[in-house]
Scaffold this motif. Structure first.
Motif, PDB file in Angstrom:
ATOM      1  N   SER A 115       4.643   3.887  -8.941  1.00 12.60           N
ATOM      2  CA  SER A 115       4.167   3.106  -8.024  1.00 12.60           C
ATOM      3  C   SER A 115       2.687   3.071  -8.206  1.00 12.60           C
ATOM      4  N   CYS A 120      10.950  -0.049   1.894  1.00  8.71           N
ATOM      5  CA  CYS A 120       9.821  -0.712   1.139  1.00  8.71           C
ATOM      6  C   CYS A 120      10.322  -1.456  -0.057  1.00  8.71           C
ATOM      7  N   THR A 121      11.228  -0.464  -0.741  1.00  9.92           N
ATOM      8  CA  THR A 121      11.753  -1.213  -1.979  1.00  9.92           C
ATOM      9  C   THR A 121      12.614  -2.353  -1.763  1.00  9.92           C
ATOM     10  N   ALA A 162       1.560   0.204  -0.205  1.00 10.12           N
ATOM     11  CA  ALA A 162       2.420   0.845   0.934  1.00 10.12           C
ATOM     12  C   ALA A 162       3.466   1.937   0.195  1.00 10.12           C
ATOM     13  N   LEU A 163       3.976   1.451  -0.933  1.00  2.60           N
ATOM     14  CA  LEU A 163       4.778   2.485  -1.663  1.00  2.60           C
ATOM     15  C   LEU A 163       4.301   3.902  -2.189  1.00  2.60           C
ATOM     16  N   MET A 202      12.331  -4.366   0.533  1.00  2.00           N
ATOM     17  CA  MET A 202      11.403  -5.634   0.578  1.00  2.00           C
ATOM     18  C   MET A 202      11.128  -5.890  -0.814  1.00  2.00           C
ATOM     19  N   ALA A 226      11.000   5.175   4.996  1.00  2.00           N
ATOM     20  CA  ALA A 226       9.947   4.156   4.648  1.00  2.00           C
ATOM     21  C   ALA A 226       9.883   3.479   3.465  1.00  2.00           C
ATOM     22  N   ARG A 266       3.344  -9.240  -3.893  1.00  2.00           N
ATOM     23  CA  ARG A 266       4.046  -7.873  -3.464  1.00  2.00           C
ATOM     24  C   ARG A 266       2.894  -6.841  -3.762  1.00  2.00           C
ATOM     25  N   GLN A 270       2.750  -4.436  -0.523  1.00  2.29           N
ATOM     26  CA  GLN A 270       4.089  -3.519  -0.630  1.00  2.29           C
ATOM     27  C   GLN A 270       3.569  -2.403  -1.410  1.00  2.29           C
TER      28      GLN A 270
END
Length: 362
Positions: free
Chosen positions: A115, A185-186, A74-75, A188, A181, A68, A71
């Motif tokens: 994050s 994302c969370t 991205a977060l 995912m 977004a 992850r 991800q």
């Protein structure tokens, strides 16, 4: 007593081996004593971390690196943009800071801090063991999902005037799109965590449960947003507006949303309860919704409709229409496949035994 047992379990410790690579290429193993709260629940990762010679997992990720990690990065990006947009919106306002602005800044600030911390801890094996596949990571993901849900609810509400204006148009693109977004994302992250740590394949479970359950669930969610958006516009604007055409189309949009919720919820309920739904009823519902959503797109998103500005109503009206078309196409494909696979039914004969029709997963 149960609470004492829970906290005593979190306070219990375990010995974990973390392997680091030296400049000469050799591996050094460090024994760390960590609370069970930070102990990995992923057996594959436990093997990797305790065996320096095992430098990659089944997913091909570097040692100590979570599947992850991308991800999480991205977060960080999404939360940075959301936080910056929230602060800029407050600074640009000539009026006193509202509670909605403070709440948007608070939520995006919390998500940004968490994050960044988790993403940085992924970069070194000694710290990644605390946040890769552990109970702590799962709790952090859950906390972030709550804050992102609150952020989306606040910034996309036209009545609050943050990312969406009073007429439903997106007035702050960065704040609107990047908050959505971050929320996606969370979701995912939750799916990835459940799959890699506990072996729970959420998409696979949904797909194997019944054909088209994912599509019907998405159709239900979009119908709920269309219904809620039209109800709010109807209450806020039509009580004081003299535009009868606008109000009629808003009421039509509300009807489209309610009917979509009822049909989608019925099919989803049948599929969850019985793993299937009557094929004829499902196909008829999909065709009816496709036709209705076609009129919905034409009347709601046109220049005189309530969904003409780019916003939740505009996007989810189109998403509902596309989802209904995909459901209709899937039902038609399964009907044609049943005709080809059933030797007792002549080609082109529409009198298929629908009661016993078995359709493949899509």
């Amino acid at each position: 007593e149960d609470s004492l047992c829970f906290f005593s379990t979190l306070a219990s410790t375990t010995t974990t081996a973390a392997a680091t690579t030296n400049n000469d290429g050799s591996a050094t193993t460090t024994q760390l004593t960590v609370p069970l709260f930070f102990k990995s629940t992923n057996k594959r990762q436990q093997t990797t971390m305790s065996d320096p010679s095992h430098t990659a997992g089944s997913e091909g990720m570097p040692e100590g690196r979570s599947p992850r990690f991308t991800q999480w990065i991205a977060l960080v990006v999404f939360s940075t943009v959301t936080l910056g947009s929230s602060v800029e919106l407050r600074n640009a306002s000539s009026m006193a800071t509202t509670s909605d602005q403070r709440w948007a800044i608070f939520c995006s600030g919390i998500t940004f801090a968490l994050s960044v911390i988790v993403a940085c801890m992924h970069l070194h094996p000694l710290t990644s063991i605390f946040v890769v596949g552990t109970i702590a990571e799962g709790i952090l993901i859950l906390i972030l999902s709550v804050f992102w849900s609150a952020t989306v609810a606040v910034v996309s509400d036209a009545g609050r005037g943050l990312a969406v204006s009073a007429d439903g148009a997106v007035s702050n693109g960065n704040l609107y799109y990047f908050s959505w977004a971050g929320f996606v994302c969370t979701i995912m992250l939750i799916v990835s965590f459940l799959r890699s740590v506990y072996g729970v394949d959420v998409p696979g479970e949904i797909k194997s449960r019944s054909a088209r359950l994912t599509l019907w669930s998405a159709r239900l969610a979009s119908a709920l947003i269309v219904m809620g958006s039209c109800a709010k516009i109807l209450g806020d604007e039509c009580d004081v507006s003299d535009d009868k055409m606008f109000c009629r189309r808003t009421k039509f949009g509300l009807s489209v949303g309610v009917i979509g919720v009822v049909f989608s919820l019925s099919v989803v309920g049948l599929k969850i309860a019985t793993s299937s739904a009557p094929f004829v009823a499902e196909g008829a519902a999909a065709i009816f919704l496709a036709v209705m959503d076609g009129f919905g797109v034409a009347y709601i998103t046109s220049a005189k409709g309530p969904g003409s500005p780019l916003g939740n109503l505009y996007y989810f009206t189109w998403i509902s229409f596309v989802g209904s078309l995909m459901l209709t196409a899937s039902c038609v494909q399964d009907y044609q496949a049943a005709q080809q696979n059933d030797p007792t039914v002549p080609s082109g004969n529409p009198n298929v035994h629908m009661d016993n029709l078995e359709v493949p997963d899509v």
